[in-house]
Design an enzyme around this catalytic site. Structure first.
Site, PDB file in Angstrom:
ATOM      1  N   HIS A   1       0.843  -1.200   0.000  1.00 49.64           N
ATOM      2  CA  HIS A   1       0.000   0.000   0.000  1.00 49.64           C
ATOM      3  C   HIS A   1       0.875   1.246   0.000  1.00 49.64           C
ATOM      4  CE1 HIS A   1      -3.997   1.924   1.463  1.00 49.64           C
ATOM      5  NE2 HIS A   1      -3.162   2.905   1.128  1.00 49.64           N
TER       6      HIS A   1
ATOM      7  N   HIS B   1       1.079   4.983  -2.230  1.00 52.39           N
ATOM      8  CA  HIS B   1       0.559   5.860  -3.292  1.00 52.39           C
ATOM      9  C   HIS B   1       1.714   6.577  -3.976  1.00 52.39           C
ATOM     10  CE1 HIS B   1      -3.749   5.796  -1.908  1.00 52.39           C
ATOM     11  NE2 HIS B   1      -3.162   5.477  -0.761  1.00 52.39           N
TER      12      HIS B   1
ATOM     13  N   HIS C   1     -10.037   1.422   0.512  1.00 54.13           N
ATOM     14  CA  HIS C   1      -9.742   2.194   1.733  1.00 54.13           C
ATOM     15  C   HIS C   1     -11.014   2.245   2.566  1.00 54.13           C
ATOM     16  CE1 HIS C   1      -6.267   3.769  -0.519  1.00 54.13           C
ATOM     17  NE2 HIS C   1      -5.831   4.324   0.595  1.00 54.13           N
TER      18      HIS C   1
ATOM     19  N   GLU D   1     -11.058   3.926   8.076  1.00 54.57           N
ATOM     20  CA  GLU D   1     -10.009   4.906   8.367  1.00 54.57           C
ATOM     21  C   GLU D   1     -10.711   6.176   8.866  1.00 54.57           C
ATOM     22  OE1 GLU D   1      -8.041   6.480   4.916  1.00 54.57           O
ATOM     23  OE2 GLU D   1      -6.204   6.972   6.007  1.00 54.57           O
TER      24      GLU D   1
ATOM     25  N   ASP E   1       1.830   3.694   2.964  1.00 53.19           N
ATOM     26  CA  ASP E   1       0.821   4.641   2.468  1.00 53.19           C
ATOM     27  C   ASP E   1       1.472   5.744   1.634  1.00 53.19           C
ATOM     28  OD1 ASP E   1      -1.833   5.220   2.097  1.00 53.19           O
ATOM     29  OD2 ASP E   1      -2.120   6.270   3.989  1.00 53.19           O
ATOM     30  N   ASP E   2       2.113   6.715   2.305  1.00 51.48           N
ATOM     31  CA  ASP E   2       2.609   7.919   1.626  1.00 51.48           C
ATOM     32  C   ASP E   2       3.952   8.362   2.202  1.00 51.48           C
ATOM     33  OD1 ASP E   2       0.139   8.525   0.024  1.00 51.48           O
ATOM     34  OD2 ASP E   2      -0.714   8.520   2.040  1.00 51.48           O
TER      35      ASP E   2
HETATM   36  N1  HPA Z   1      -7.084   7.444   2.622  1.00 51.33           N
HETATM   37  C1  HPA Z   1      -7.859   7.768   1.599  1.00 51.33           C
HETATM   38  N2  HPA Z   1      -7.374   8.230   0.457  1.00 51.33           N
HETATM   39  C2  HPA Z   1      -6.064   8.367   0.349  1.00 51.33           C
HETATM   40  C3  HPA Z   1      -5.207   8.032   1.390  1.00 51.33           C
HETATM   41  C4  HPA Z   1      -5.750   7.557   2.582  1.00 51.33           C
HETATM   42  O1  HPA Z   1      -5.042   7.224   3.548  1.00 51.33           O
HETATM   43  N3  HPA Z   1      -3.943   8.253   0.972  1.00 51.33           N
HETATM   44  C5  HPA Z   1      -4.064   8.706  -0.298  1.00 51.33           C
HETATM   45  N4  HPA Z   1      -5.335   8.781  -0.689  1.00 51.33           N
HETATM   46 ZN    ZN Z   2      -3.817   4.899   1.147  1.00 50.29          ZN
END
Ligand code: HPA
Ligand code: ZN
Length: 343
Positions: free
Chosen positions: A18, A20, A205, A208, A286-287
């Site tokens: 995961h 992006h 997703h 969250e 994630d990022d």
């Molecule tokens: N959640 C939803 N959308 C997203 C996320 C996330 O953590 N990261 C990048 N787009």
């Molecule tokens: Zn994500």
């Protein structure tokens, strides 16, 4: 954390399911792009730029703040050269961290919004750069196409069409991302049915920025194979049992959860408890740009702040190998390779 752990974690072969693309750029590259394309930035040095694209200590922790970074980053996707460069660098950075298998996701709508070219065009560039980078570095990379809940189903349908066109170039999955609170996944139901019937892996997703019911919807109505985050599964004990029974895999991104305010602190993150209760969990970044994190640092935090041991981390990596959106034979080879590496 003790240094031997850090070294062990860095050298250990890893998997990130995961990540992006749009949240993984290098700060230095953003400055270089701004200079070359004459983009006016609030600052012309790395430290000055950092707060605009990265979550900072003391900053409010909520989804508005977190997603606002992606909006700023959409200003940078301006040419084929840029998209190929950032794809190449994300893969180089993962390889340098000894990530051996990665599923890199990206949002065609984010990449093409300034260029007004079609989705096939941006997907082709990412595929090409991925092929070049994986030939250069010791890493295998598959691609997942993302769409946002807060954008239209029509966009999503076109993204799926692009995925179908590039299934033979490494696109293996479809993802639903974006603003979860207030945007149900249900309008995307038939789209994800079509994705499954075309053979794509489905990851959503959920759990969250909305609660357990959003996870249930993703699993029961959209047939998600994997859930991005899913940390709020805990709000419903019967859902914990359902996920464990179905073998649904959670792509947990602990640092992201703390920085976006989903979880208050690292020590209170539900990863360990979900794992101990039989839910199939994995650890992911994630990022990396927005969260200022690497896969190794992420695992380091898990070891430092949760009850999970290095053996538990290895079990999470094995789950990631088993959950890869690869054809059966290639997935089996990945599992064997990681069994040998982590023994
Ligand atoms: N959640 C939803 N959308 C997203 C996320 C996330 O953590 N990261 C990048 N787009
Ligand atoms: Zn994500």
């Amino acid at each position: 954390m003790i240094d031997t752990h850090l070294t062990t974690v860095h050298t250990m072969p890893k998997i990130d399911l995961h990540r992006h693309l749009e949240g993984s750029l290098r700060l230095e590259t953003l400055l270089a792009i701004a200079l070359e394309y004459d983009i006016t930035l609030p600052s012309d040095d790395v430290e000055g730029l950092r707060p605009f694209v990265q979550m900072m200590p003391g900053e409010p922790r909520n989804w508005q703040q977190f997603l606002s970074k992606f909006k700023i980053l959409r200003q940078f996707y301006r040419s084929e050269k840029i998209i190929k460069r950032v794809t190449h660098e994300v893969i180089a950075d993962a390889a340098a961290d000894n990530v051996k298998y990665m599923e890199l996701r990206f949002t065609p709508q984010a990449l093409n919004n300034l260029m007004h070219c079609n989705y096939d065009q941006v997907v082709a560039w990412v595929c090409e750069a991925t092929e070049t980078a994986t030939a250069e570095y010791d890493i295998e990379v598959m691609l997942i196409l993302s769409m946002n809940r807060h954008e239209s189903v029509e966009i999503g349908d076109q993204v799926l069409d692009a995925a179908i066109n590039f299934a033979d170039r490494g696109v293996v999955g479809l993802d639903l991302a974006g603003q979860e609170d207030g945007y149900s996944a249900l309008p995307f139901r038939s789209l994800f049915e079509r994705a499954k019937s075309e053979g794509f892996g489905v990851t959503i997703h959920a759990g969250e920025w909305a609660g357990a019911n959003s996870v249930r919807e993703a699993v029961e109505a959209l047939g998600a194979d994997r859930i991005g985050h899913g940390v709020r599964t805990f709000e419903d004990p019967s859902l914990v049992e359902l996920l464990a029974a179905r073998g649904t895999v959670l792509e947990i991104c602990p640092t992201s959860n703390v920085q976006s305010g989903v979880v208050a602190t690292f020590p209170t993150h539900p990863l360990a408890e979900l794992y101990q209760r039989g839910v199939r969990t994995t650890i992911n970044t994630d990022d990396p740009l927005i969260c200022n994190v690497t896969m190794s640092a992420e695992i380091g935090q898990v070891l430092e702040h949760t009850p999970l041991t290095i053996d538990d981390v290895k079990a999470n990596l094995m789950t990631a190998a088993q959950a890869a959106f690869l054809p059966d034979e290639r997935r089996a080879a990945l599992v064997s390779q990681f069994e040998a590496w982590l023994a």
